[in-house]
Design an enzyme around this catalytic site. Sequence first.
Site, PDB file in Angstrom:
ATOM      1  CE  LYS A   9       6.076   2.995  13.094  1.00 24.51           C
ATOM      2  NZ  LYS A   9       5.075   2.654  11.174  1.00 24.51           N
ATOM      3  CE1 TYR A  49      -4.362   3.422   9.382  1.00 30.97           C
ATOM      4  CE2 TYR A  49      -3.752   3.318  12.190  1.00 30.97           C
ATOM      5  CZ  TYR A  49      -3.912   3.481  10.994  1.00 30.97           C
ATOM      6  OH  TYR A  49      -2.642   1.850  11.148  1.00 30.97           O
ATOM      7  CG  HIS A  62      -1.661  -0.778   1.352  1.00 34.55           C
ATOM      8  ND1 HIS A  62      -2.731  -0.553   2.243  1.00 34.55           N
ATOM      9  CD2 HIS A  62      -2.477  -1.843   0.687  1.00 34.55           C
ATOM     10  CE1 HIS A  62      -4.058  -2.254   2.277  1.00 34.55           C
ATOM     11  NE2 HIS A  62      -3.454  -2.425   0.697  1.00 34.55           N
ATOM     12  N   PRO A 106      -1.642   0.189  19.323  1.00 30.58           N
ATOM     13  CG  PRO A 106      -3.224  -1.496  19.319  1.00 30.58           C
ATOM     14  CD  PRO A 106      -2.539  -0.506  19.655  1.00 30.58           C
ATOM     15  CE1 TYR A 165       0.279   3.618   9.655  1.00 29.50           C
ATOM     16  CE2 TYR A 165       0.675   3.376   7.712  1.00 29.50           C
ATOM     17  CZ  TYR A 165       0.144   2.916   8.830  1.00 29.50           C
ATOM     18  OH  TYR A 165      -0.738   1.784   8.980  1.00 29.50           O
TER      19      TYR A 165
HETATM   20  C1  PHB Z   1      -4.629  -4.889  11.177  1.00 28.45           C
HETATM   21  O1  PHB Z   1      -4.390  -5.148  10.064  1.00 28.45           O
HETATM   22  O2  PHB Z   1      -4.334  -5.862  12.279  1.00 28.45           O
HETATM   23  C2  PHB Z   1      -3.470  -3.001  12.231  1.00 28.45           C
HETATM   24  C3  PHB Z   1      -3.094  -2.955  11.369  1.00 28.45           C
HETATM   25  C4  PHB Z   1      -3.203  -1.111  11.852  1.00 28.45           C
HETATM   26  C5  PHB Z   1      -2.747  -0.523  12.469  1.00 28.45           C
HETATM   27  C6  PHB Z   1      -3.002  -1.759  13.573  1.00 28.45           C
HETATM   28  C7  PHB Z   1      -3.719  -3.000  13.022  1.00 28.45           C
HETATM   29  O3  PHB Z   1      -2.253   0.646  13.041  1.00 28.45           O
END
Ligand code: PHB
Length: 388
Positions: free
Chosen positions: A294, A198, A75, A290, A381
């Site tokens: 990271k 997000y 991505h 999460p 990120y």
């Molecule tokens: C996930 O796909 O499990 C995932 C993705 C991004 C995050 C946390 C978990 O910030």
Amino acid sequence: MRPSKTSVGIIGAGPAGLLLAHLLSAKGIDVVVLERRSRAHCESRVRAGVLEQGTADTLAEAGVGERMRAEGQVHHGIELRFGGEGHRIAFEELVPGRAITVYGQQEVVKDLIAANLANGVDLRFEVEDVAIGSLADPYLTFGGERLDCDFIAGCDGFHGVSRESVPAADLAVYEKTYPFAWLGILADVAPSAPELVYSASERGFSLHSMRSDSVSRFYLQVPPDTRPDDWTHEAIWAELKARHETVPGFTLATGPITQVDVAAMRSFVAEPMRFGRLFLAGDAAHIVPPTGAKGLNLAVADVRVLARALGEYYRTGSEALLDAYSAACLDRVWRAQHFSWWMTTLLHRFEGDPYDRRLQQSHLAYVARSRAQATALAENYTGLPYAD
Ligand code: PHB
Ligand code: APR
């Protein structure tokens, strides 16, 4: 007790322990991995799924990237959704050449177990009562056996025995607990968006992630004492829709939920990461919430440094890189701590102080408007380059 010997005794077969075993054995260094749970359990634990550019490169260079390349999704951006609009953070423009790979941690674990076993690495599952016998003249005990080691790698996660074996006076601990948890689901439904979303909604934070073209992963900000069965599947979908269908034309597709879990939101660092001949790596030494994705990436970064340092030691006898291990890791750890806190604070709904809420709204608008802020997000990120 039946004594045996290895160069590096590794506690824990999560991403940290397994990658360390793989990297060391590739250098001809003898290792034994001791894991409390079964192989099936380790392979089926659903966790995060975002690999930084450097993590994906590390796995590929280590020869365990074949399935990740075939099945993972690369991505080049993520969406921040708030105030009735979506704002794309475009990695290709902001940090050219850096992207993320969406590939489940449990798939990384499967690939590493398979590679280690194929290389004849001594991986032992369902090993009970692992304990560190001594830190000075290191050995491990477990199930009536004794394993003498030159070094011990504590890769046994946050609840492991390694960190507990260090005298409390020798350890500085920093921590922060957030007043919410994440309810996570896996669902048999095609993702409703091409990239991660997000969403900082008025009802609380929500994340739309994915595992493949037919499996999606979602998270909801929930109260900290939530248990997985507190929510019916209907209620989960209703809340996910309410938090994501906040921009014109977006509809969230639903489907059968195959798994529900709840993760605490916590930041934690134990310093230093080395005590004599014991080295802590991954979640054993540090935890991040999460939101910045990271955790797995830090575990990989730690063992990269450790494998290099142990390689140098066995090749030349020099302990210089071993001596530098803790400081080298902690530099990255604290950057990730800050970024994870930054993302968490930016995106979640905090009850209480209206002043903080207005600050958060201003910050969100600034990230969406400012190339400098968006670049800082994209750089962290996708993962800062390694020091070596
Ligand atoms: C996930 O796909 O499990 C995932 C993705 C991004 C995050 C946390 C978990 O910030
Ligand atoms: N003896 C043997 N094994 C143990 C013990 C013990 N006493 N305690 C824990 N373990 C094992 C666990 O069963 C687990 O398989 O250590 C392993 C630790 O793995 P992880 O928790 O996955 O930690 P790590 O390898 O550091 O990976 C970090 O995992 O938790 C996520 O978000 C985190 O993505 C990050 C990544």
